[in-house]
Design a protein around this motif. Structure first.
Motif, short mmCIF file in Angstrom:
data_model
loop_
_atom_site.label_atom_id
_atom_site.label_comp_id
_atom_site.label_asym_id
_atom_site.label_seq_id
_atom_site.Cartn_x
_atom_site.Cartn_y
_atom_site.Cartn_z
N LEU A 169 -1.95 3.26 -4.75
CA LEU A 169 -3.29 2.78 -5.09
C LEU A 169 -4.34 3.69 -4.48
O LEU A 169 -4.26 4.03 -3.29
CB LEU A 169 -3.48 1.36 -4.57
CG LEU A 169 -2.51 0.30 -5.10
CD1 LEU A 169 -2.62 -0.97 -4.27
CD2 LEU A 169 -2.79 0.01 -6.56
N SER A 170 -5.33 4.08 -5.27
CA SER A 170 -6.48 4.84 -4.77
C SER A 170 -7.57 3.85 -4.37
O SER A 170 -7.99 3.01 -5.17
CB SER A 170 -7.00 5.79 -5.85
OG SER A 170 -6.02 6.76 -6.16
N LEU A 171 -8.04 3.95 -3.13
CA LEU A 171 -9.05 3.04 -2.61
C LEU A 171 -10.39 3.76 -2.47
O LEU A 171 -10.52 4.94 -2.85
CB LEU A 171 -8.59 2.49 -1.26
CG LEU A 171 -7.20 1.84 -1.25
CD1 LEU A 171 -6.85 1.38 0.16
CD2 LEU A 171 -7.12 0.69 -2.23
N ILE A 172 -11.37 3.09 -1.94
CA ILE A 172 -12.70 3.68 -1.81
C ILE A 172 -12.72 4.75 -0.72
O ILE A 172 -11.90 4.74 0.19
CB ILE A 172 -13.75 2.58 -1.51
CG1 ILE A 172 -13.41 1.87 -0.20
CG2 ILE A 172 -13.84 1.58 -2.66
CD1 ILE A 172 -14.48 0.89 0.26
N LYS A 173 -13.66 5.67 -0.87
CA LYS A 173 -13.91 6.72 0.12
C LYS A 173 -12.68 7.59 0.38
O LYS A 173 -12.44 8.03 1.51
CB LYS A 173 -14.42 6.12 1.43
CG LYS A 173 -15.75 5.40 1.29
CD LYS A 173 -16.24 4.86 2.63
CE LYS A 173 -17.58 4.16 2.49
NZ LYS A 173 -18.09 3.64 3.78
N GLY A 174 -11.87 7.82 -0.66
CA GLY A 174 -10.74 8.74 -0.55
C GLY A 174 -9.51 8.17 0.11
O GLY A 174 -8.53 8.90 0.32
N ALA A 175 -9.50 6.89 0.43
CA ALA A 175 -8.32 6.29 1.06
C ALA A 175 -7.28 5.94 -0.01
O ALA A 175 -7.58 5.86 -1.21
CB ALA A 175 -8.72 5.03 1.83
N SER A 176 -6.04 5.74 0.43
CA SER A 176 -4.97 5.38 -0.49
C SER A 176 -3.99 4.45 0.21
O SER A 176 -3.87 4.45 1.44
CB SER A 176 -4.23 6.63 -0.99
OG SER A 176 -3.61 7.31 0.09
N LEU A 177 -3.30 3.67 -0.61
CA LEU A 177 -2.31 2.73 -0.11
C LEU A 177 -1.06 2.85 -0.95
O LEU A 177 -1.12 2.78 -2.18
CB LEU A 177 -2.84 1.29 -0.16
CG LEU A 177 -1.87 0.19 0.28
CD1 LEU A 177 -1.53 0.33 1.77
CD2 LEU A 177 -2.46 -1.19 -0.01
N LEU A 178 0.08 3.05 -0.31
CA LEU A 178 1.37 3.12 -1.00
C LEU A 178 2.23 1.96 -0.53
O LEU A 178 2.43 1.76 0.67
CB LEU A 178 2.06 4.45 -0.73
CG LEU A 178 3.35 4.70 -1.52
CD1 LEU A 178 3.47 6.17 -1.91
CD2 LEU A 178 4.59 4.30 -0.71
N LEU A 179 2.76 1.20 -1.49
CA LEU A 179 3.65 0.09 -1.23
C LEU A 179 4.94 0.30 -2.00
O LEU A 179 4.91 0.67 -3.17
CB LEU A 179 3.01 -1.25 -1.64
CG LEU A 179 1.68 -1.62 -0.97
CD1 LEU A 179 1.08 -2.85 -1.63
CD2 LEU A 179 1.89 -1.86 0.51
N GLY A 180 6.06 0.07 -1.35
CA GLY A 180 7.34 0.31 -2.02
C GLY A 180 8.43 -0.62 -1.55
O GLY A 180 8.34 -1.24 -0.48
N GLY A 181 9.45 -0.72 -2.36
CA GLY A 181 10.62 -1.53 -2.02
C GLY A 181 11.87 -0.91 -2.62
O GLY A 181 11.80 -0.19 -3.62
N ARG A 182 13.00 -1.20 -1.99
CA ARG A 182 14.26 -0.61 -2.45
C ARG A 182 15.40 -1.57 -2.15
O ARG A 182 15.44 -2.18 -1.07
CB ARG A 182 14.51 0.73 -1.76
CG ARG A 182 15.72 1.51 -2.28
CD ARG A 182 15.80 2.87 -1.60
NE ARG A 182 16.92 3.67 -2.05
CZ ARG A 182 16.90 4.46 -3.10
NH1 ARG A 182 15.80 4.57 -3.82
NH2 ARG A 182 17.96 5.16 -3.44
N LEU A 183 16.29 -1.73 -3.11
CA LEU A 183 17.49 -2.53 -2.95
C LEU A 183 18.70 -1.64 -3.13
O LEU A 183 18.76 -0.84 -4.07
CB LEU A 183 17.54 -3.67 -3.97
CG LEU A 183 16.54 -4.82 -3.80
CD1 LEU A 183 16.65 -5.78 -4.98
CD2 LEU A 183 16.79 -5.56 -2.48
N SER A 184 19.66 -1.76 -2.22
CA SER A 184 20.90 -0.98 -2.29
C SER A 184 22.09 -1.95 -2.29
O SER A 184 22.16 -2.84 -1.44
CB SER A 184 21.01 -0.03 -1.09
OG SER A 184 19.94 0.89 -1.08
N PHE A 185 22.98 -1.75 -3.27
CA PHE A 185 24.16 -2.59 -3.39
C PHE A 185 25.40 -1.72 -3.23
O PHE A 185 25.47 -0.62 -3.80
CB PHE A 185 24.22 -3.27 -4.76
CG PHE A 185 22.98 -4.04 -5.13
CD1 PHE A 185 22.85 -5.38 -4.81
CD2 PHE A 185 21.93 -3.42 -5.80
CE1 PHE A 185 21.72 -6.09 -5.15
CE2 PHE A 185 20.78 -4.12 -6.15
CZ PHE A 185 20.68 -5.45 -5.83
#
Length: 505
Positions: free
Chosen positions: A407-423
């Motif tokens: 996600l691109s936020l205000i004033k040049g900031a960014s947020l990355l969110l992730g998830g992973r499942l391993s079987f």
């Protein structure tokens, strides 16, 4: 530090120039993914496909705890790491460099008396004990790659990797270990139209010296000199028992590459390496403990295609065959040295895996909004011992799926969110020992425990986040965290937590 300085100076040029605007983890991942030759064994390929200039400084701490672990891994493991790397082009020369430092505190591990890395099968003739103790370890690694064109069609390159490690056991029987490894991979590529053909060589020299000792001289400590799959020879630390052990390994090999650059970008690679290791006790009166010969075969094919949605597909396989050669020795009084009267190939360790992977990036300029990944394949072990006949084997099916949102936020900031499942689903496993020492710790505890861990059905879930914001014109500061939890059918679990601070410039 005197040893590290020349290598560190070689990496500094890659870290001294700011990139075209600071990025974040999503930008960096897309940048290096597009550069197909980045992870190739042939550094000369960077002249064909290299990442845009970037710099990264990363400092973090990882904490693991839980009962799902092999015997030689601690019940709790804490690792502080510092990692810096960068890439840039100076004139016609493409450069990449990296420096990494790890400080590890491992508590509750057993069946490892000597080694920094007890899972290195090249050093299989080592010593083990049943005491659950603590290890403190430090590791320094420096790498650089350089590629330079040679006329219109050719380019040459080199990849140098230097590692320096020290480790110390904290509870009797303890040991102090020193390890170094130097690896050089020279390479050459020939570009003909949309196709590129490459060839690279490999030479590596690895050495580890480990000195066992005891703090309480009134009580010697029993250790097992491992021979594989539960076979062992009795020894002790203290009282004139086991002395300094030396592990010396030389490796040779090479690889071939083929790349195509069109609407479909493809890189196919095949590699081979052979490792020859000699293991001795004592420097003044060397006593042979065994030799190993390890062969490694690898293939990897990856392709990138697409427009607004970038697709990456890959297929890889690895096979490793380690042969253990055991000597029968006797002391020659006249010559004052140990002599080998007979030697035989007793142990064969075979590992193999094959993986099919697919990634999709929904692009947004020089970054992405979504990243989906999946990986599926097989992972197997087939170890055997000649006399007494024994075997250790398992076959696992593996499936990994993941998703990330940037996600691109205000004033040049960014947020990355992730998830992973391993079987992991086990398709079969067994351990059998036919010797007369079935009641001893290596047969009764060590191998059955490790098989229960390696062959367990398991589920691992991981969540991650990174928040990055500008702190200068071409500098971004990021705070990131990861948390994962693993549950296994053997009624054991493992939790991992990570926190890190990063600078992108």
């Amino acid at each position: 530090m005197k040893r590290f300085l020349p290598f560190l100076l070689l990496t500094l040029p890659c870290l001294g120039v700011a990139a075209q605007g600071a990025g974040d983890r999503a930008h960096l991942l897309l940048n290096t993914t597009r550069a197909l030759w980045m992870d190739s064994a042939n550094a000369a390929g960077l002249s064909v496909s290299a990442p845009e200039a970037f710099n990264l400084v990363d400092a973090g701490y990882t904490y693991e705890t839980g009962s799902y672990r092999r015997m030689q891994t601690g019940t709790t493991v804490g690792v502080f790491d510092f990692d810096t790397q960068g890439a840039l082009k100076v004139g016609k020369v493409q450069l990449w460099g990296r420096f990494r430092y790890d400080n590890t505190n491992d508590r509750g591990s057993s069946f490892n008396t000597l080694l920094y890395d007890p899972y290195d099968e090249r050093f299989m003739y080592t010593a083990a004990d049943t005491v659950a103790g603590q290890w403190k370890k430090q590791s320094y690694e420096m790498q650089f790659k350089a590629a330079i064109p040679l006329g219109e069609c050719f380019a040459a390159g080199v990849h140098v990797d230097y590692t320096d490690r020290i480790a110390a056991g904290q509870i009797d029987p303890r040991a102090e270990s020193y390890h170094y490894s130097v690896t050089v991979r020279p390479g050459l590529v020939w570009k003909a139209g949309a196709s590129t053909i490459g060839v690279n060589g490999l030479y590596s020299n690895t050495f580890e010296r480990s000195t066992p000792s005891i703090s309480n001289s009134q009580e010697t400590q029993k250790v097992y000199l491992l021979r594989g799959l539960g076979n062992w020879v009795g020894e002790q630390v203290g009282g004139g028992g086991l002395s300094t052990m030396y592990f010396r390994c030389n490796s040779w090999g090479g690889g071939l590459q083929y790349a195509y650059d069109g609407s479909l970008r493809l890189l196919a690679e095949a590699g081979y390496a052979i490792h020859s290791t000699e293991i001795h006790e004592s420097a003044t009166q060397p006593k042979p403990h065994g030799d190993t010969r390890r062969q490694e075969f690898s293939t990897d094919v990856k392709a990138i295609f697409g427009g607004k949605v970038m697709h990456k597909a890959g297929l890889s396989s690895d096979v490793a065959i380690t042969t253990g050669i055991e000597p029968t020795t006797q002391w020659n009084k006249d010559k004052g040295e140990w002599e080998i009267t007979y030697s035989a190939e007793q142990c064969t360790l075979v590992s193999w895996n094959g993986m099919l992977s697919y990634d999709a990036f929904i692009l947004d300029g020089d970054s992405y909004t979504w990243h989906f990944s999946t990986e599926a394949g097989l992972d197997a072990k087939q170890d055997s011992y000649a006399v007494p006949a024994s075997h250790f084997e398992y076959l696992n099916a593996v499936l990994n799926v993941g998703a990330e949102r940037s996600l691109s936020l205000i004033k040049g900031a960014s947020l990355l969110l992730g998830g992973r499942l391993s079987f992991v689903k086990n398709l079969g496993s067994s351990y059998e020992y036919s010797g007369h020492r079935a009641g001893t710790a290596p047969v009764r505890d060590f191998y059955p425990h490790d098989l229960s861990i390696l062959s367990a059905d398991r589920l691992n879930a991981r969540l991650e986040a990174e928040y990055a914001f500008p702190v200068g014109k071409e500098l971004k500061l990021a705070f990131c965290g990861e948390a994962s939890v693993l549950f296994a059918s053997c009624k054991k679990d493992r939790t991992t937590l990570l926190g890190a601070v990063r600078l992108y410039f």
